[in-house]
Design a protein around this motif. Structure first.
Motif, short mmCIF file in Angstrom:
data_model
loop_
_atom_site.label_atom_id
_atom_site.label_comp_id
_atom_site.label_asym_id
_atom_site.label_seq_id
_atom_site.Cartn_x
_atom_site.Cartn_y
_atom_site.Cartn_z
N GLU A 179 -31.07 -9.15 -17.99
CA GLU A 179 -31.97 -9.96 -17.16
C GLU A 179 -32.73 -9.10 -16.17
O GLU A 179 -33.94 -9.28 -15.98
N LEU A 180 -32.05 -8.16 -15.56
CA LEU A 180 -32.70 -7.34 -14.54
C LEU A 180 -33.59 -6.27 -15.15
O LEU A 180 -34.63 -5.93 -14.57
N ASN B 44 -35.36 -6.75 -17.76
CA ASN B 44 -36.56 -7.48 -18.17
C ASN B 44 -37.39 -7.96 -16.99
O ASN B 44 -38.54 -8.36 -17.17
N LEU B 45 -36.81 -7.94 -15.78
CA LEU B 45 -37.51 -8.48 -14.63
C LEU B 45 -38.79 -7.70 -14.32
O LEU B 45 -39.83 -8.28 -14.04
N LYS C 130 -35.74 -12.68 -5.16
CA LYS C 130 -36.55 -13.50 -6.06
C LYS C 130 -37.87 -13.90 -5.40
O LYS C 130 -38.90 -13.99 -6.08
N ILE D 217 -40.30 -15.27 -8.34
CA ILE D 217 -39.64 -15.90 -9.48
C ILE D 217 -38.65 -16.93 -8.96
O ILE D 217 -38.16 -16.81 -7.83
N PHE E 19 -33.42 -15.55 -12.08
CA PHE E 19 -33.39 -14.28 -12.80
C PHE E 19 -33.43 -14.49 -14.31
O PHE E 19 -33.79 -13.59 -15.05
#
Length: 427
Positions: free
Chosen positions: A92-93, A95-96, A346, A351, A354
């Protein structure tokens, strides 16, 4: 004159559009309880609020059922669950801040991030689980020598794996991509430090006894649920700007609930050896051990004035319950700042969550923000205030049998005998 009228008419659609935008902003500011969800305005107090609550509750029930099953399976499966969660959080991170256009120009760049991640995993878990790894093999097996060599040269192996990744990064630098590549390099290391290193303490807690993993994790879940429901039904006063939905009513109600739950839950969990016994190997067999004084019930007589109002005159308390109060206080007052940090993060990247892996909750990173802070504190607290500050004979024997070969053990026994005989002669 006509020219000015024509110019005003030509600008009127744009002016009307700007006016509508200003009106929308004003209406949103006039109603602070409006949220943007998929481009539509939703009032917090309408039926969507209750729909969101039911979705969140439904997901929570399924997560709870799965979690109970893994706890029942034991230490090794719990560790496997933590590893899987770490990988999902890292994904997830990673891809952030990912940009598909730049990544297409950098083939293999994502593989480099995962190279650093698994190198860190090999280093951290090799250090934390060294004792369990040595007990997982026997001297009669080929893997004993392999495991012994790995533990001896683990730091060297991990260091050169990291240096390989470092050289890989330097050799793949491209003109006009330097800023993006170095930002991704720094981002990867931040993930390793903030996410992986902290959550790895959870594995250490598991093998010290499921109790020291289950109690802190449960307290965070209880605090989160209690804060949600107290804030949902009674929340009026905003707590912090980083999290507009957090309220003082939810925070205080959750704090009291968490501390009381810590004291009561520790009494229940502390009576099962499956939770209290440490795991010294990587097996899944049943555990039996001496629970020690911290898990031995103590009887306290109630004051006469209190006992007259209650059907019992004495209560049974485990000493670990007093430690649980400290964990509950931390879980209710300090650990939520992990969630505030995630909320600010965030907001910085504009966003909402996440990820979207868990309906109603966001991603795994959204669920683990407070857990990471709590896991580190639980480990430090256990090492500082719970375990004895000396090495029991059983631990020393385990170290000797696990790290010395037969000839070295015989030599150690001979030296100890000489020392003991010399002391007997002196006495």
């Amino acid at each position: 004159m006509n020219f000015r009228i024509m110019e005003r008419d030509l600008q009127s659609p744009r002016s009307a559009s700007n006016a509508r935008a200003r009106n929308r902003r004003k209406s949103t500011e006039a109603f602070p309880d409006v949220m943007k969800v998929n481009g539509s305005d939703l009032l917090v107090n309408d039926q969507n609020k209750y729909r969101s609550m039911w979705i969140r509750t439904y997901s929570s029930v399924w997560m709870l059922v799965g979690f109970i099953l893994v706890v029942y399976l034991g230490h090794l499966y719990l560790w496997g669950m933590i590893v899987v969660i770490q990988i999902l959080m890292a994904s997830e991170l990673f891809n952030l801040l990912r940009r598909a256009h730049e990544d297409r120009r950098l083939p293999g760049f994502r593989l480099l991030n995962w190279h650093f991640f698994f190198t860190a995993m090999l280093f951290v878990y090799g250090r934390i689980l060294s004792q369990q790894i040595m007990h997982a093999v026997t001297p009669e097996k080929f893997f004993y020598n392999l495991a012994t060599s790995f533990m001896k040269y683990q730091m060297v192996i991990c260091y050169f794996l990291y240096i390989t990744g470092f050289m890989w990064f330097i050799l793949t630098l491209k003109a006009k991509m330097y800023k993006y590549q170095f930002s991704q390099y720094a981002w990867t290391h931040m993930i390793l430090i903030v996410v992986f290193t902290q959550s790895s303490f959870t594995a250490a807690n598991i093998f010290e006894g499921i109790f020291w993993f289950l109690l802190p994790a449960s307290l965070i879940a209880i605090n989160d649920v209690a804060a949600y429901f107290f804030g949902f039904f009674f929340g009026k006063t905003p707590l912090i700007k980083l999290s507009p939905k957090k309220t003082w009513e939810g925070f205080l109600g959750a704090s009291v609930t968490t501390v009381i739950s810590a004291f009561m839950l520790a009494n229940v969990l502390g009576r099962f050896q499956w939770f209290t016994c440490p795991r010294r190997d990587l097996s899944t067999s049943w555990l039996q051990c001496d629970p020690g004084p911290i898990f031995t019930p103590e009887i306290f007589e109630l004051p006469s004035g209190v006992s007259q109002q209650l059907p019992w005159k004495e209560i049974s308390v485990l000493p670990v319950q007093w430690h649980a109060l400290c964990l509950g206080l931390f879980a209710s007052v300090i650990a939520p700042f992990g969630g505030f940090f995630a909320s600010g993060f965030k907001r910085a990247f504009n966003i909402k969550d996440f990820g979207g892996s868990i309906p109603g909750h966001g991603g795994f990173t959204d669920r683990m923000d407070c857990q990471m802070v709590m896991a580190v504190f639980a480990y430090i607290y256990h090492q500082s205030f719970v375990i004895p500050q000396y090495y029991p004979v059983e631990i020393l024997l385990e170290q000797i049998l696990g790290s010395l070969n037969f000839e070295e053990q015989v030599l150690l026994l001979t030296k100890l005998k000489e020392i003991i005989d010399a002391r007997q002669i002196q006495n």
